[in-house]
Design an enzyme around this catalytic site. Structure first.
Site, PDB file in Angstrom:
ATOM      1  N   THR A 121      -2.832 -43.984 -56.726  1.00 50.46           N
ATOM      2  CA  THR A 121      -3.502 -44.678 -54.978  1.00 50.46           C
ATOM      3  C   THR A 121      -4.143 -45.291 -55.360  1.00 50.46           C
ATOM      4  O   THR A 121      -5.720 -45.088 -55.891  1.00 50.46           O
ATOM      5  CB  THR A 121      -3.489 -43.799 -54.375  1.00 50.46           C
ATOM      6  N   GLU A 145       3.460 -42.481 -56.028  1.00 54.13           N
ATOM      7  CA  GLU A 145       3.617 -40.988 -56.148  1.00 54.13           C
ATOM      8  C   GLU A 145       3.708 -41.357 -54.025  1.00 54.13           C
ATOM      9  O   GLU A 145       2.410 -41.732 -53.537  1.00 54.13           O
ATOM     10  CB  GLU A 145       2.684 -40.641 -56.543  1.00 54.13           C
ATOM     11  N   PHE A 146       4.735 -39.927 -54.029  1.00 57.17           N
ATOM     12  CA  PHE A 146       4.169 -40.023 -52.404  1.00 57.17           C
ATOM     13  C   PHE A 146       3.953 -38.168 -52.225  1.00 57.17           C
ATOM     14  O   PHE A 146       5.602 -37.620 -51.891  1.00 57.17           O
ATOM     15  CB  PHE A 146       5.527 -40.566 -51.563  1.00 57.17           C
ATOM     16  N   GLU A 149       1.238 -32.199 -50.987  1.00 57.97           N
ATOM     17  CA  GLU A 149       0.360 -31.154 -51.929  1.00 57.97           C
ATOM     18  C   GLU A 149       1.712 -29.464 -51.292  1.00 57.97           C
ATOM     19  O   GLU A 149       1.511 -29.383 -49.799  1.00 57.97           O
ATOM     20  CB  GLU A 149      -1.220 -30.179 -51.872  1.00 57.97           C
ATOM     21  N   GLY A 247      -3.283 -30.557 -34.500  1.00 52.60           N
ATOM     22  CA  GLY A 247      -4.555 -29.588 -35.375  1.00 52.60           C
ATOM     23  C   GLY A 247      -5.342 -29.934 -34.891  1.00 52.60           C
ATOM     24  O   GLY A 247      -6.284 -30.571 -34.562  1.00 52.60           O
ATOM     25  N   CYS A 254      -6.232 -37.284 -49.705  1.00 54.59           N
ATOM     26  CA  CYS A 254      -5.744 -38.338 -49.619  1.00 54.59           C
ATOM     27  C   CYS A 254      -5.337 -38.906 -47.499  1.00 54.59           C
ATOM     28  O   CYS A 254      -6.261 -40.390 -48.126  1.00 54.59           O
ATOM     29  CB  CYS A 254      -4.281 -38.372 -49.747  1.00 54.59           C
TER      30      CYS A 254
HETATM   31  C1  UDX Z   1      -0.673 -36.520 -47.894  1.00 53.19           C
HETATM   32  C2  UDX Z   1       1.161 -37.292 -48.034  1.00 53.19           C
HETATM   33  O1  UDX Z   1       2.020 -36.580 -47.238  1.00 53.19           O
HETATM   34  C3  UDX Z   1       1.888 -37.728 -49.067  1.00 53.19           C
HETATM   35  O2  UDX Z   1       2.926 -38.563 -48.198  1.00 53.19           O
HETATM   36  C4  UDX Z   1       0.750 -38.725 -50.083  1.00 53.19           C
HETATM   37  O3  UDX Z   1       1.005 -38.712 -50.856  1.00 53.19           O
HETATM   38  C5  UDX Z   1      -0.441 -37.858 -50.306  1.00 53.19           C
HETATM   39  O4  UDX Z   1      -1.079 -37.750 -48.973  1.00 53.19           O
HETATM   40  P1  UDX Z   1      -1.163 -34.159 -48.420  1.00 53.19           P
HETATM   41  O5  UDX Z   1      -2.604 -34.666 -48.194  1.00 53.19           O
HETATM   42  O6  UDX Z   1      -0.684 -33.306 -49.286  1.00 53.19           O
HETATM   43  O7  UDX Z   1       0.078 -35.769 -48.478  1.00 53.19           O
HETATM   44  O8  UDX Z   1      -0.544 -33.900 -46.779  1.00 53.19           O
HETATM   45  P2  UDX Z   1       0.111 -33.552 -45.784  1.00 53.19           P
HETATM   46  O9  UDX Z   1       0.742 -32.502 -45.789  1.00 53.19           O
HETATM   47  O10 UDX Z   1       0.628 -34.559 -45.992  1.00 53.19           O
HETATM   48  O11 UDX Z   1      -1.069 -33.473 -44.421  1.00 53.19           O
HETATM   49  C6  UDX Z   1      -1.880 -33.687 -44.312  1.00 53.19           C
HETATM   50  C7  UDX Z   1      -3.044 -33.550 -42.992  1.00 53.19           C
HETATM   51  O12 UDX Z   1      -2.283 -33.612 -41.458  1.00 53.19           O
HETATM   52  C8  UDX Z   1      -3.578 -32.065 -43.134  1.00 53.19           C
HETATM   53  O13 UDX Z   1      -4.182 -32.211 -43.333  1.00 53.19           O
HETATM   54  C9  UDX Z   1      -2.253 -31.150 -42.410  1.00 53.19           C
HETATM   55  O14 UDX Z   1      -2.712 -30.353 -42.104  1.00 53.19           O
HETATM   56  C10 UDX Z   1      -2.617 -32.541 -41.100  1.00 53.19           C
HETATM   57  N1  UDX Z   1      -0.817 -31.877 -40.475  1.00 53.19           N
HETATM   58  C11 UDX Z   1       0.154 -32.486 -40.860  1.00 53.19           C
HETATM   59  C12 UDX Z   1      -1.001 -32.157 -39.323  1.00 53.19           C
HETATM   60  O15 UDX Z   1      -1.718 -31.305 -38.847  1.00 53.19           O
HETATM   61  N2  UDX Z   1      -0.220 -31.693 -38.207  1.00 53.19           N
HETATM   62  C13 UDX Z   1       1.424 -32.071 -39.060  1.00 53.19           C
HETATM   63  O16 UDX Z   1       2.476 -31.676 -38.498  1.00 53.19           O
HETATM   64  C14 UDX Z   1       1.395 -32.498 -40.455  1.00 53.19           C
END
Ligand code: UDX
Length: 421
Positions: A121, A145-146, A149, A247, A254
């Protein structure tokens, strides 16, 4: 195809192993000697569900090899993906130093204008700047990339879309051909638009979450149930049900970085992105709001309070605690004089006192705070928790637990955005 991957970090390994799964021969270049040695022994230095099995299969099929020399890997590949870290640098803006140095090395060390595809990114406009600087010696494109984790393997194999930013249609087709057999929509566009798709997506998701968190805070104060609220909202097809769980605020590698980076891009473009600035501010306030609630739960005096923190990972399914809201909350509780003991099934934080299991974590605690939505916390023996605690409060920041089960054990249960009984 013979494909190169530069950087065996999280993104690089998923990309390399995923491409081998699609049948390509993949050469991975990694500078870190210890990381390389592990990979050569067949050991993955990161945890990601399903990746280990796929790695073993790729090694068994002879489709993946590990190398030290970036130039060698690129010169032997039809195209190479650059998967290097772009950590938050000055004022939180993504630091593109690693990417720039490797491009410089490749521009000087590999002949024949190889195709180099940036996966990392990078701030909007970066690929275009790299093309201006190295375009006579390298063909540079962007393919963001999308990956989330915890679901990265699935995200790679079943992507929602494949975005390719290149000014050359033949190069874009070649990059698209690496994702053989995937029926995801392909967006072939210019590099700057590809970069903005990535930031636009992540910052929109961060905005959506922050909005839901605000609704949760209001719901709790007015006696509404945020879970019913988001279910009702999510049934509108224009909204959809995913990514609406309230939350303690977003974390991970990211969202915190990308929101700051897009703000900086907007500023440089002469646009004051006040909406996104409010999101960043409100996300910070979410943790202050929660810390304030915890303080009030111990009679406005954190000094001498014992807090058990269940979960330090930024979300369930990962051992990653980077920018974790749980850790930030722990730090402000400690700064306020509280003693915090934490537990996490996968992540371990050296600067926090960690307990071996959730019940032990609750020993002498006034409050158990559920900060990460690990499913195993649902089946903890709450009678044991009640016995070992000093107080009787459970504060669920993820709406994870079954309120009836917790209350049956004699504990008092409070959940983010839900009516207090
Ligand atoms: C994110 C993007 O989803 C992904 O597409 C990108 O490439 C990298 O960043 P990631 O950081 O792995 O992925 O986590 P993600 O599942 O998106 O959650 C991000 C944050 O949002 C976390 O802290 C999670 O706890 C929070 N979250 C997510 C919520 O609080 N509520 C939700 O409904 C979803």
């Amino acid at each position: 195809m013979d494909i190169g991957v530069i950087g065996a970090g999280y993104v690089g390994l998923v990309q390399a192993i995923g491409l081998a799964e699609l049948g390509h021969r993949v050469r991975v270049a990694e500078v870190d000697v210890a990381r390389r040695a592990k990979l050569e022994e067949g050991i993955l230095p990161i945890y990601e569900a399903g990746l280990e099995e796929m790695f073993a299969a790729a090694v068994g099929a002879g489709l993946i090899s590990i190398h030290a020399d970036n130039c060698e890997v690129v010169s032997e590949s039809e195209l190479s993906f650059l998967c290097l870290p772009t950590p938050a640098g000055v004022e939180g803006v993504a630091d593109i130093g690693f990417v720039q140095r490797v491009l410089e090395e490749l521009a000087n060390g590999v002949g024949g204008r190889p195709i180099v595809v940036i996966k990392s990114t990078i701030p909007v406009g970066t690929t275009a700047r790299f093309i201006r600087r190295f375009g006579d010696r390298l063909v540079i494109a962007h393919n963001p990339e999308f990956l989330s984790e915890g679901t990265a393997v699935k995200d790679f194999l079943e992507p929602s879309r494949i975005v390719i930013g290149s000014d050359d249609p033949a190069v874009a087709d070649k990059i698209a051909a690496t994702y053989v057999g995937m029926d995801a929509p392909r967006i072939l566009t210019d590099p700057t638009s590809a970069e903005l798709i990535k930031y636009g997506s992540n910052c929109y998701l961060a905005t959506r979450l922050t909005y839901v968190n605000a609704l949760a805070n209001i719901a709790e104060s007015v006696g509404a149930d945020v879970l019913d609220v988001v279910r009702g909202m999510g049934l509108d097809p224009r909204i959809g049900p995913r990514f609406l769980q309230p939350g303690p605020g977003y974390g991970g590698s990211c969202f915190p970085k990308d929101t700051i980076a897009l703000l900086a891009t907007a500023r440089q473009a002469g646009y004051e992105f006040s909406l996104l600035q409010s999101v960043v501010d409100a996300d910070r306030s979410q943790r202050l709001w929660i810390t304030g609630n915890i303080r009030r739960m111990v009679d406005d005096d954190l000094s001498g309070a014992n807090i058990a923190l269940w979960g330090t990972a930024f979300k369930a399914g990962t051992d990653d605690s980077r920018e974790s809201a749980a850790v930030k909350i722990a730090q402000s509780l400690i700064a306020g004089g509280a003693m915090v003991t934490a537990h996490d099934p996968r992540a371990s934080i050296s600067k926090l006192r960690m307990a071996p299991d959730p019940v032990e974590c609750a020993r002498d605690a006034d409050i158990v705070v559920v900060a990460t939505e690990w499913p195993e916390y649902r089946s903890v023996d709450f009678a044991e928790v009640a016995k070992i605690m000093r107080g009787d409060m459970v504060y669920d920041l993820r709406n994870l637990l079954d309120a009836a089960v917790v209350r049956r054990a004699g504990l008092s249960y409070r959940a983010l955005g839900r009516p207090r009984i």
